[in-house]
Motif scaffolding. Structure first.
Motif, PDB file in Angstrom:
ATOM      1  N   THR A  12       0.824  -1.200   0.000  1.00 51.34           N
ATOM      2  CA  THR A  12       0.000   0.000   0.000  1.00 51.34           C
ATOM      3  C   THR A  12       0.864   1.258   0.000  1.00 51.34           C
ATOM      4  O   THR A  12       2.087   1.198   0.142  1.00 51.34           O
ATOM      5  N   ILE A  13       0.199   2.394  -0.127  1.00 49.89           N
ATOM      6  CA  ILE A  13       0.895   3.678  -0.057  1.00 49.89           C
ATOM      7  C   ILE A  13       1.659   3.806   1.257  1.00 49.89           C
ATOM      8  O   ILE A  13       2.829   4.216   1.280  1.00 49.89           O
ATOM      9  N   HIS A  14       1.028   3.443   2.343  1.00 49.20           N
ATOM     10  CA  HIS A  14       1.687   3.567   3.654  1.00 49.20           C
ATOM     11  C   HIS A  14       2.916   2.670   3.746  1.00 49.20           C
ATOM     12  O   HIS A  14       3.957   3.074   4.276  1.00 49.20           O
ATOM     13  N   ASN A  15       2.801   1.444   3.234  1.00 42.03           N
ATOM     14  CA  ASN A  15       3.942   0.532   3.258  1.00 42.03           C
ATOM     15  C   ASN A  15       5.110   1.089   2.446  1.00 42.03           C
ATOM     16  O   ASN A  15       6.268   1.086   2.898  1.00 42.03           O
ATOM     17  N   TYR A  45       6.825   3.848  -7.554  1.00 45.98           N
ATOM     18  CA  TYR A  45       5.670   3.002  -7.249  1.00 45.98           C
ATOM     19  C   TYR A  45       4.575   3.816  -6.564  1.00 45.98           C
ATOM     20  O   TYR A  45       3.383   3.670  -6.866  1.00 45.98           O
ATOM     21  N   THR A  46       4.969   4.697  -5.654  1.00 48.37           N
ATOM     22  CA  THR A  46       3.996   5.538  -4.957  1.00 48.37           C
ATOM     23  C   THR A  46       3.260   6.452  -5.934  1.00 48.37           C
ATOM     24  O   THR A  46       2.037   6.610  -5.859  1.00 48.37           O
ATOM     25  N   ILE A  47       4.008   7.047  -6.867  1.00 53.10           N
ATOM     26  CA  ILE A  47       3.372   7.916  -7.870  1.00 53.10           C
ATOM     27  C   ILE A  47       2.395   7.107  -8.712  1.00 53.10           C
ATOM     28  O   ILE A  47       1.290   7.569  -9.028  1.00 53.10           O
ATOM     29  N   ARG A  48       2.775   5.900  -9.072  1.00 56.54           N
ATOM     30  CA  ARG A  48       1.883   5.025  -9.855  1.00 56.54           C
ATOM     31  C   ARG A  48       0.555   4.811  -9.123  1.00 56.54           C
ATOM     32  O   ARG A  48      -0.522   4.961  -9.705  1.00 56.54           O
ATOM     33  N   ILE A  89      -5.432   0.931  -1.945  1.00 58.66           N
ATOM     34  CA  ILE A  89      -4.039   1.367  -1.807  1.00 58.66           C
ATOM     35  C   ILE A  89      -3.744   1.915  -0.411  1.00 58.66           C
ATOM     36  O   ILE A  89      -2.623   2.329  -0.128  1.00 58.66           O
ATOM     37  N   GLY A  90      -4.759   1.922   0.464  1.00 54.65           N
ATOM     38  CA  GLY A  90      -4.522   2.288   1.862  1.00 54.65           C
ATOM     39  C   GLY A  90      -4.901   3.691   2.266  1.00 54.65           C
ATOM     40  O   GLY A  90      -4.587   4.113   3.384  1.00 54.65           O
ATOM     41  N   LEU A  91      -5.587   4.441   1.385  1.00 51.73           N
ATOM     42  CA  LEU A  91      -6.004   5.800   1.735  1.00 51.73           C
ATOM     43  C   LEU A  91      -7.468   5.820   2.150  1.00 51.73           C
ATOM     44  O   LEU A  91      -8.228   4.887   1.858  1.00 51.73           O
ATOM     45  N   SER A  92      -7.856   6.885   2.826  1.00 54.37           N
ATOM     46  CA  SER A  92      -9.245   7.010   3.276  1.00 54.37           C
ATOM     47  C   SER A  92     -10.112   7.691   2.227  1.00 54.37           C
ATOM     48  O   SER A  92     -11.246   7.285   1.981  1.00 54.37           O
ATOM     49  N   THR A  93      -9.577   8.772   1.635  1.00 58.22           N
ATOM     50  CA  THR A  93     -10.334   9.524   0.642  1.00 58.22           C
ATOM     51  C   THR A  93      -9.436   9.894  -0.533  1.00 58.22           C
ATOM     52  O   THR A  93      -8.209   9.939  -0.409  1.00 58.22           O
ATOM     53  N   GLN A  94     -10.058  10.209  -1.649  1.00 57.70           N
ATOM     54  CA  GLN A  94      -9.312  10.560  -2.855  1.00 57.70           C
ATOM     55  C   GLN A  94      -8.543  11.863  -2.679  1.00 57.70           C
ATOM     56  O   GLN A  94      -7.462  12.039  -3.257  1.00 57.70           O
ATOM     57  N   PHE A  98       1.765   9.263   9.931  1.00 59.47           N
ATOM     58  CA  PHE A  98       1.138   7.962  10.143  1.00 59.47           C
ATOM     59  C   PHE A  98       0.218   7.939  11.366  1.00 59.47           C
ATOM     60  O   PHE A  98      -0.729   7.159  11.410  1.00 59.47           O
ATOM     61  N   LYS A  99       0.510   8.796  12.341  1.00 57.48           N
ATOM     62  CA  LYS A  99      -0.338   8.858  13.535  1.00 57.48           C
ATOM     63  C   LYS A  99      -1.412   9.944  13.435  1.00 57.48           C
ATOM     64  O   LYS A  99      -2.202  10.120  14.358  1.00 57.48           O
ATOM     65  N   HIS A 100      -1.402  10.689  12.325  1.00 54.15           N
ATOM     66  CA  HIS A 100      -2.343  11.816  12.141  1.00 54.15           C
ATOM     67  C   HIS A 100      -2.262  12.765  13.342  1.00 54.15           C
ATOM     68  O   HIS A 100      -3.279  13.194  13.894  1.00 54.15           O
ATOM     69  N   ASP A 101      -1.028  13.092  13.718  1.00 55.68           N
ATOM     70  CA  ASP A 101      -0.781  13.891  14.927  1.00 55.68           C
ATOM     71  C   ASP A 101      -0.478  15.344  14.553  1.00 55.68           C
ATOM     72  O   ASP A 101       0.640  15.682  14.159  1.00 55.68           O
ATOM     73  N   PHE A 102      -1.466  16.190  14.680  1.00 57.77           N
ATOM     74  CA  PHE A 102      -1.338  17.612  14.337  1.00 57.77           C
ATOM     75  C   PHE A 102      -0.278  18.288  15.200  1.00 57.77           C
ATOM     76  O   PHE A 102       0.563  19.044  14.693  1.00 57.77           O
ATOM     77  N   ASN A 103      -0.300  18.037  16.499  1.00 61.92           N
ATOM     78  CA  ASN A 103       0.620  18.710  17.420  1.00 61.92           C
ATOM     79  C   ASN A 103       2.081  18.303  17.187  1.00 61.92           C
ATOM     80  O   ASN A 103       2.983  19.140  17.297  1.00 61.92           O
TER      81      ASN A 103
END
Length: 359
Positions: A158-161, A205-208, A223-228, A289-294
């Motif tokens: 996936t994208i994250h991997n 590969y990520t760009i693909r 591919i491991g994403l939540s939204t487009q 990866f942790k979606h950590d804004f701070n």
């Protein structure tokens, strides 16, 4: 000028209104909701009583209605790339890369007419495929044709991997480059330079994957994403990770140019800058990866310290021999650039996670 702009805006709005039609929901059988389709649209698409339709609820709550005949029209999975005798191997390679990035799974590279592919061209393409195209194998290798096939499925990497792998390699490259500088180890510097192609492999590969997701929202989850809409952010981040690895490579390249070890005072200051830059980079990826804004915000706040260390290191370069100063300053600049790319990644993370801190 203003009147022209307003007129265009009005015309566009009117055009959009022409494509809109308001219809009321009906109820039949006491429980089934129905809505009629515009006759002109049904006629254009050759729909009639009994025609099959596909209904799909999108992530934003809208409902898409598609005639089944459109669902069957999938993009061709393979492409043919013609090679002329005068074509440079790099030109053919760039065409193959473009096809790979645009989602083709089978790429036939064949000589035009009765010609054969030159040994130079075939070897160049085979080496590039093995070294840079993730999940791609050479399934046909004849004098007049090479066939490349992508065998890797989206869920397998996936994208994250891929991005995680890129980031780990880029971070390790920077650390190894600094160790090579401390020890003036040219062999280690060369190893760092060789490792850069691994990051480039996963970058392509990520760009693909991201290009496929932009053109086909159905595979976003695969591919491991939540939204487009995340595709743009991940594309910017992938580019920053690639540039981080590029600057680790430049540090190694400048180290190769040094004839004598850097003095201890300067090495210590460069080490401070490098440790800070590497920590910023690793934290920016962790924030993603942790979606950590701070955490992302804390990375950006450290950038001023990186600039401070850079200035202090440059001031100490006067203690070095004149012929070494240029290479030392260039590698210091590369370390600072790594810190800046970490800040860039964090800014993207802020944009992606801002809703978590809004009331």
């Amino acid at each position: 000028m203003t009147k022209k702009t307003n007129t265009n805006t009005t015309t566009t709005a009117a055009s959009e209104k022409e494509n809109e039609e308001q219809r009321k929901i009906q109820i039949t059988g006491g429980a089934t909701y129905i809505i009629s389709l515009p006759k002109s649209w049904a006629t254009r698409n050759a729909l009639k009583r009994g025609s099959s339709m596909i209904l799909r609820e999108e992530e934003d709550g809208t409902l898409s209605i598609t005639p089944t005949k459109f669902e069957k029209k999938e993009k061709k999975d393979e492409v043919y790339i013609k090679s002329n005798t005068n074509d440079h191997p790099d030109a053919i390679m760039r065409t193959a890369i473009a096809a790979y990035l645009n989602g083709y799974n089978i790429m036939h590279i064949h000589a035009q007419g009765q010609k054969t592919l030159s040994i130079k061209t075939r070897n160049h393409l085979k080496n590039f495929t093995r070294n840079y195209l993730v999940g791609t194998e050479i399934v046909t290798d004849t004098p007049n044709e090479l066939t490349l096939q992508v065998l890797l499925n989206y869920p397998e990497l996936t994208i994250h991997n891929a991005l995680s792998r890129m980031s780990i390699i880029a971070s390790s490259m920077q650390k190894e480059a600094l160790t090579a500088l401390n020890n003036l180890d040219h062999q280690s510097s060369k190893a760092v330079i060789e490792t850069d192609r691994e990051v480039n492999r996963f970058g392509l590969y990520t760009i693909r994957l991201l290009k496929l997701a932009v053109s086909n929202p159905r595979i976003v989850k695969d591919i491991g994403l939540s939204t487009q809409k995340e595709c743009i952010g991940y594309r910017l981040i992938a580019k920053s990770v690639e540039r981080t690895a590029d600057h680790a490579t430049k540090i190694a390249e400048n180290t190769l140019q040094l004839k004598e070890p850097v003095n201890n005072n300067l090495l210590e200051k460069i080490g401070q800058l490098s440790t800070l830059a590497n920590t910023m980079f690793e934290n920016s990826i962790e924030a993603l990866f942790k979606h950590d804004f701070n955490l992302a915000e804390s990375v950006i706040e450290k950038l001023y310290q990186a600039h401070k260390y850079e200035k202090e290191a440059i001031l100490l370069t006067h203690e070095s021999k004149i012929e070494e100063i240029v290479n030392i300053r260039l590698l210091i600049e590369s370390i600072r650039r790594i810190a800046e790319y970490a800040s860039d990644i964090s800014e993207v993370v802020l944009n992606m996670t801002v809703e978590s801190v809004l009331n």
